[in-house]
Design a protein around this motif. Structure first.
Motif, PDB file in Angstrom:
ATOM      1  N   ASN A  21       0.836  -1.195   0.000  1.00  0.00           N
ATOM      2  CA  ASN A  21       0.000   0.000   0.000  1.00  0.00           C
ATOM      3  C   ASN A  21       0.872   1.246   0.000  1.00  0.00           C
ATOM      4  O   ASN A  21       1.481   1.578   1.000  1.00  0.00           O
ATOM      5  N   PRO A  22       0.919   1.992  -1.118  1.00  0.00           N
ATOM      6  CA  PRO A  22       1.793   3.159  -1.183  1.00  0.00           C
ATOM      7  C   PRO A  22       1.324   4.296  -0.304  1.00  0.00           C
ATOM      8  O   PRO A  22       2.038   5.256  -0.084  1.00  0.00           O
ATOM      9  N   GLU A  23       0.084   4.220   0.243  1.00  0.00           N
ATOM     10  CA  GLU A  23      -0.433   5.296   1.064  1.00  0.00           C
ATOM     11  C   GLU A  23      -0.181   5.044   2.542  1.00  0.00           C
ATOM     12  O   GLU A  23      -0.559   5.855   3.393  1.00  0.00           O
ATOM     13  N   LEU A  30       9.463   5.666   5.631  1.00  0.00           N
ATOM     14  CA  LEU A  30      10.689   4.872   5.570  1.00  0.00           C
ATOM     15  C   LEU A  30      11.173   4.747   4.142  1.00  0.00           C
ATOM     16  O   LEU A  30      12.355   4.915   3.851  1.00  0.00           O
ATOM     17  N   GLY A  31      10.227   4.463   3.222  1.00  0.00           N
ATOM     18  CA  GLY A  31      10.608   4.218   1.835  1.00  0.00           C
ATOM     19  C   GLY A  31      11.200   5.425   1.162  1.00  0.00           C
ATOM     20  O   GLY A  31      12.093   5.317   0.326  1.00  0.00           O
ATOM     21  N   ARG A  32      10.711   6.624   1.513  1.00  0.00           N
ATOM     22  CA  ARG A  32      11.210   7.822   0.855  1.00  0.00           C
ATOM     23  C   ARG A  32      12.625   8.169   1.277  1.00  0.00           C
ATOM     24  O   ARG A  32      13.266   9.034   0.698  1.00  0.00           O
ATOM     25  N   ASN A  37      17.462   3.443  -6.678  1.00  0.00           N
ATOM     26  CA  ASN A  37      18.600   2.592  -7.014  1.00  0.00           C
ATOM     27  C   ASN A  37      18.842   1.540  -5.950  1.00  0.00           C
ATOM     28  O   ASN A  37      19.184   0.398  -6.255  1.00  0.00           O
ATOM     29  N   SER A  38      18.682   1.899  -4.682  1.00  0.00           N
ATOM     30  CA  SER A  38      18.929   0.936  -3.614  1.00  0.00           C
ATOM     31  C   SER A  38      17.901  -0.169  -3.647  1.00  0.00           C
ATOM     32  O   SER A  38      18.199  -1.319  -3.355  1.00  0.00           O
ATOM     33  N   LEU A  39      16.662   0.162  -4.039  1.00  0.00           N
ATOM     34  CA  LEU A  39      15.624  -0.867  -4.125  1.00  0.00           C
ATOM     35  C   LEU A  39      15.926  -1.831  -5.266  1.00  0.00           C
ATOM     36  O   LEU A  39      15.759  -3.039  -5.146  1.00  0.00           O
ATOM     37  N   TYR A  40      16.348  -1.277  -6.402  1.00  0.00           N
ATOM     38  CA  TYR A  40      16.717  -2.138  -7.515  1.00  0.00           C
ATOM     39  C   TYR A  40      17.872  -3.046  -7.122  1.00  0.00           C
ATOM     40  O   TYR A  40      17.894  -4.225  -7.469  1.00  0.00           O
ATOM     41  N   THR A  41      18.837  -2.514  -6.378  1.00  0.00           N
ATOM     42  CA  THR A  41      19.986  -3.309  -5.956  1.00  0.00           C
ATOM     43  C   THR A  41      19.551  -4.472  -5.094  1.00  0.00           C
ATOM     44  O   THR A  41      20.022  -5.603  -5.254  1.00  0.00           O
ATOM     45  N   GLY A 162      10.102   5.327  -6.188  1.00  0.00           N
ATOM     46  CA  GLY A 162      11.160   4.547  -5.561  1.00  0.00           C
ATOM     47  C   GLY A 162      10.692   3.501  -4.580  1.00  0.00           C
ATOM     48  O   GLY A 162      11.511   2.782  -4.008  1.00  0.00           O
ATOM     49  N   ILE A 163       9.383   3.369  -4.357  1.00  0.00           N
ATOM     50  CA  ILE A 163       8.848   2.406  -3.405  1.00  0.00           C
ATOM     51  C   ILE A 163       8.204   1.248  -4.167  1.00  0.00           C
ATOM     52  O   ILE A 163       7.385   1.474  -5.061  1.00  0.00           O
ATOM     53  N   LYS A 164       8.560   0.022  -3.811  1.00  0.00           N
ATOM     54  CA  LYS A 164       7.948  -1.135  -4.468  1.00  0.00           C
ATOM     55  C   LYS A 164       6.499  -1.258  -4.016  1.00  0.00           C
ATOM     56  O   LYS A 164       6.212  -1.405  -2.835  1.00  0.00           O
TER      57      LYS A 164
END
Length: 231
Positions: A21-23, A30-32, A37-41, A162-164
């Motif tokens: 849930n992006p909301e 936390l995600g912001r 790039n760190s998430l892709y890594t 940037g957030i999955k």
């Protein structure tokens, strides 16, 4: 390609799906703090771990049938899977070849959207636009050559700012080489709606087999808007 506002986290229905849930305020705060790039890594590290799994020996179709000749049930299953395949025409290839021929988005609200597949796996941005709150499903066709492909699967991961926000995995099955193409339709989904759902997303789609061999990887962006784009 990977949303269903009616699914809860961890629920499985046809496809294995993880919905975030992006909301959610705490997750958002936390995600912001993390870059895209760190998430892709992190995801790439998970894939690298899978790719390090030790794979068993490979055999041509003829060798597989010969190897299993004493196991009647397994031999009959493979013969049934092969159907009318001419063993003399497929050669002695060890590696199966899977080619994704077409991708399209089907929605009852509009004509089908046909997505061109670029050779470099990076479509022009945005690749497509979805209408918020609309029902849709993905259809793709593919062809199998050379050898049997075991455990072909589809995966799709989606990020927003940037957030999955979504991860989908669906097992397609085991397929024999043949001249005719195969067609598969994903389960119908509904795009999220509302102010926070609208905007631009990044995503990665992959088609892999049981050995984690990747036959197609597409890195793309798409938009969710108030309405479909005019054609």
């Amino acid at each position: 390609m990977g949303f269903d506002e009616n699914k809860e986290i961890g629920e499985k229905s046809g496809a294995e799906k993880e919905i975030l849930n992006p909301e959610n305020d705490e997750r958002d705060k936390l995600g912001r703090q993390m870059s895209e790039n760190s998430l892709y890594t992190t995801d790439l590290e998970e894939e690298d771990y899978e790719n390090k799994l030790e794979l068993g020996p490979q055999f041509t179709i003829k060798e597989q049938l010969e190897k299993d000749k004493d196991d009647e049930s397994l031999r009959k299953w493979k013969e049934q899977l092969l159907g009318s395949v001419d063993l003399n025409e497929i050669g002695e290839a060890l590696e199966p070849e899977v080619k994704i021929l077409s991708l399209s988005i089907l929605s009852p609200d509009r004509p089908d959207i046909f997505l061109p597949i670029p050779e470099d796996g990076k479509p022009k941005s945005p690749w497509f636009t979805l209408k918020e709150g609309s029902r849709y499903k993905l259809r793709f066709t593919f062809q199998v050559n050379n050898n049997i492909v075991l455990g072909l699967k589809y995966t799709n991961t989606v990020w927003k700012t940037g957030i999955k926000v979504d991860k989908t995995k669906e097992m397609l099955g085991t397929f024999s080489p043949q001249l005719e193409s195969y067609t598969h339709e994903m389960p119908e989904e509904t795009t999220p709606s509302g102010y926070f759902a609208r905007g631009s997303y990044t995503a990665r789609t992959k088609f892999l087999d049981d050995d984690n061999k990747c036959y197609l990887e597409i890195n793309y962006t798409f938009d969710i808007r108030k309405d479909w784009l005019t054609t």
